[in-house]
Design an enzyme around this catalytic site. Structure first.
Site, PDB file in Angstrom:
ATOM      1  N   SER A 196       0.796  -1.223   0.000  1.00 58.68           N
ATOM      2  CA  SER A 196       0.000   0.000   0.000  1.00 58.68           C
ATOM      3  C   SER A 196       0.830   1.276   0.000  1.00 58.68           C
ATOM      4  O   SER A 196       0.399   2.291  -0.534  1.00 58.68           O
ATOM      5  CB  SER A 196      -0.957   0.004   1.190  1.00 58.68           C
ATOM      6  OG  SER A 196      -0.244  -0.160   2.402  1.00 58.68           O
ATOM      7  N   HIS A 249      -5.308  -3.137  -2.933  1.00 56.56           N
ATOM      8  CA  HIS A 249      -4.923  -2.156  -3.966  1.00 56.56           C
ATOM      9  C   HIS A 249      -4.818  -2.766  -5.363  1.00 56.56           C
ATOM     10  O   HIS A 249      -4.476  -2.064  -6.305  1.00 56.56           O
ATOM     11  CB  HIS A 249      -3.606  -1.480  -3.572  1.00 56.56           C
ATOM     12  CG  HIS A 249      -3.729  -0.727  -2.291  1.00 56.56           C
ATOM     13  ND1 HIS A 249      -4.172   0.573  -2.228  1.00 56.56           N
ATOM     14  CD2 HIS A 249      -3.521  -1.115  -1.008  1.00 56.56           C
ATOM     15  CE1 HIS A 249      -4.202   0.965  -0.965  1.00 56.56           C
ATOM     16  NE2 HIS A 249      -3.822  -0.042  -0.201  1.00 56.56           N
ATOM     17  N   LYS A 265     -11.733   1.322  -2.220  1.00 57.14           N
ATOM     18  CA  LYS A 265     -10.633   1.878  -3.019  1.00 57.14           C
ATOM     19  C   LYS A 265     -11.081   1.896  -4.483  1.00 57.14           C
ATOM     20  O   LYS A 265     -11.880   2.746  -4.855  1.00 57.14           O
ATOM     21  CB  LYS A 265      -9.359   1.090  -2.746  1.00 57.14           C
ATOM     22  CG  LYS A 265      -9.025   1.094  -1.230  1.00 57.14           C
ATOM     23  CD  LYS A 265      -7.748   0.414  -0.898  1.00 57.14           C
ATOM     24  CE  LYS A 265      -7.614   0.098   0.572  1.00 57.14           C
ATOM     25  NZ  LYS A 265      -7.634   1.233   1.474  1.00 57.14           N
TER      26      LYS A 265
HETATM   27  C1  LIG Z   1      -3.489  -3.301   2.131  1.00 60.33           C
HETATM   28  C2  LIG Z   1      -4.672  -2.793   2.893  1.00 60.33           C
HETATM   29  N1  LIG Z   1      -5.458  -3.660   3.545  1.00 60.33           N
HETATM   30  C3  LIG Z   1      -6.523  -3.261   4.252  1.00 60.33           C
HETATM   31  C4  LIG Z   1      -6.864  -1.932   4.317  1.00 60.33           C
HETATM   32  C5  LIG Z   1      -8.030  -1.545   5.156  1.00 60.33           C
HETATM   33  O1  LIG Z   1      -9.169  -1.423   4.381  1.00 60.33           O
HETATM   34  P1  LIG Z   1     -10.359  -0.482   4.887  1.00 60.33           P
HETATM   35  O2  LIG Z   1      -9.944   0.910   4.596  1.00 60.33           O
HETATM   36  O3  LIG Z   1     -11.536  -0.932   4.111  1.00 60.33           O
HETATM   37  O4  LIG Z   1     -10.498  -0.729   6.355  1.00 60.33           O
HETATM   38  C6  LIG Z   1      -6.076  -0.980   3.646  1.00 60.33           C
HETATM   39  C7  LIG Z   1      -6.352   0.465   3.649  1.00 60.33           C
HETATM   40  O5  LIG Z   1      -7.180   1.058   4.174  1.00 60.33           O
HETATM   41  C8  LIG Z   1      -4.957  -1.421   2.917  1.00 60.33           C
HETATM   42  O6  LIG Z   1      -4.167  -0.547   2.286  1.00 60.33           O
END
Ligand SMILES: Cc1ncc(COP(=O)(O)O)c(C=O)c1O
Length: 377
Positions: A169, A197, A229
């Site tokens: 990320s 992502h 996203k």
């Molecule tokens: C790799 C990754 N996993 C999980 C999440 C968490 O997802 P959410 O924003 O829906 O809680 C994120 C970013 O927010 C992320 O970048």
């Protein structure tokens, strides 16, 4: 000093340039945003907005209960079926957020006596989920298969789970998923992939990184995707075998003990999923922007990182410098947040630039022009 002197800690954060504040954006105007995760530009799409509004008229707003009590609706089922079909898995289960999906899955699948092998650059939700699970956490060096295998050879445990982001990320690079699946198979481990992502952006029909590599549920049994996203809505899902999903329904505490998301949100995601699948030109445009940005940044000698995805961070190093450069960009009309520890390792601060299909080639040229004026390392 009292242990409750919170102000002292807040001041220390400010002094270290690590203090964070939410930036209130206004949909009616403001800086051009180059740090959102709305990779396909769907968060504002008229059909997605309309689907949300229409469903809210019929279903109301709140779901009024947990999935296993009174909160589950036909729209939730429809979305889960569509997500499973899209990702080529037997079943899917939706969660309120990606954070909750990751902690729920990890807590459900592993516990005391088990081991989680976790890439050192994994997202915080995977790290937190692994910690909460009470399994032994074994971090391995970023994308380093040899280091992982060395740990797998020495750590004995009942269940062994390898956990990785598919697209990292804060770096934008890809995990070597095919090789990770092979390592997992050799060591009787399972592979859990967080494709937050990659989903919507990579693969045929945008079905994600695993789909782009044709990795099956046998090779990568646990796939986590997020909906906030590239899909432009909110929430997350886990896709896998029918058995895995049934197990999570019974065991994932962050699925069981929370109010189900608003059903209208499921309708919005269904609309956005249609767009993701049927409008590949969004992904094609996005890839052209990525190439344009990298070519331009390279020509300017900017500190690019090795990423082929819409996440195109510029390496800065010191938190203070990243903050100064981010502020300079904002004065020039571009919002690019400074990513600082603990989100990234100490000394690894960066400007996390992300591209979106909502940007034009002109937007990217304008951003490059503004970046050229910065004093980057
Ligand atoms: C790799 C990754 N996993 C999980 C999440 C968490 O997802 P959410 O924003 O829906 O809680 C994120 C970013 O927010 C992320 O970048």
């Amino acid at each position: 000093m009292s242990a409750w002197n919170l102000q002292a800690e807040l001041t220390a954060l400010k002094e270290a340039a690590l203090y964070r504040q939410p930036r209130a954006l206004d949909a009616s105007g403001g800086p051009r945003v180059f740090c959102s995760n709305d990779y396909l530009g769907l968060a504002q799409h008229p059909r997605v907005r309309e689907a949300l509004a229409l469903a809210a008229q019929v279903e109301g707003v709140g779901s009024s209960g947990a999935h296993l009590v009174t909160g589950h609706r036909v729209l939730h089922d429809r979305l889960a079926v569509a997500l499973a079909r899209w990702t080529g898995r037997e079943r899917a289960l939706t969660f309120s957020t990606g954070y909750m999906a990751n902690i729920g899955v990890l807590q459900a699948l592993v516990g005391r006596g088990d081991a989680v092998f976790s890439d050192q650059f994994n997202h915080a939700s995977l790290i937190d989920g692994a910690r909460l699970s009470r399994a032994t956490v074994v971090p391995y060096r970023h994308n380093d298969l040899e280091d992982l295998e060395r740990h797998l050879k020495t750590v004995r445990a009942r269940r062994r789970l390898i956990v990785t982001d598919a697209v990292f990320s804060m770096d934008g690079d890809l995990a070597p998923l095919r090789e990770l699946a092979e390592v997992a198979a050799r060591h009787d481990a399972w592979l859990m992939v967080d494709d937050a992502h990659g989903i919507g952006v990579l693969g045929k029909d945008g079905a994600g990184t695993l789909s782009s590599l044709a990795l099956s549920a046998a090779q990568a049994p646990v796939l986590v995707g997020t909906l906030g996203k590239a899909l432009g809505t909110f929430g997350a899902f886990v896709a896998g075998s029918a058995e895995l999903i049934e197990y999570l329904v019974q065991r994932a505490r962050s699925y069981m003990f929370t109010t189900a998301p608003p059903p209208a949100l499921a309708a919005a995601t269904l609309a956005s999923l249609e767009l993701v699948r049927n409008e590949p030109e969004r992904r094609a445009h996005l890839q052209r922007l990525v190439a344009q940005f990298r070519d331009g940044a390279q020509a300017l000698g900017l500190p690019l990182m090795p990423s082929a995805t819409p996440i195109q961070p510029l390496w800065v190093g010191e938190a203070e410098t990243a903050l100064v450069q981010s502020r300079a960009l904002e004065r020039a009309g571009f919002l690019v947040t400074a990513i600082r520890p603990p989100t990234v390792p100490k000394g690894g601060a960066r400007l996390r630039i992300t591209l979106s299909a909502a940007h034009s080639a002109q937007d990217v040229d304008d951003l490059l022009e503004a970046l050229a004026k910065l004093d980057l390392p």
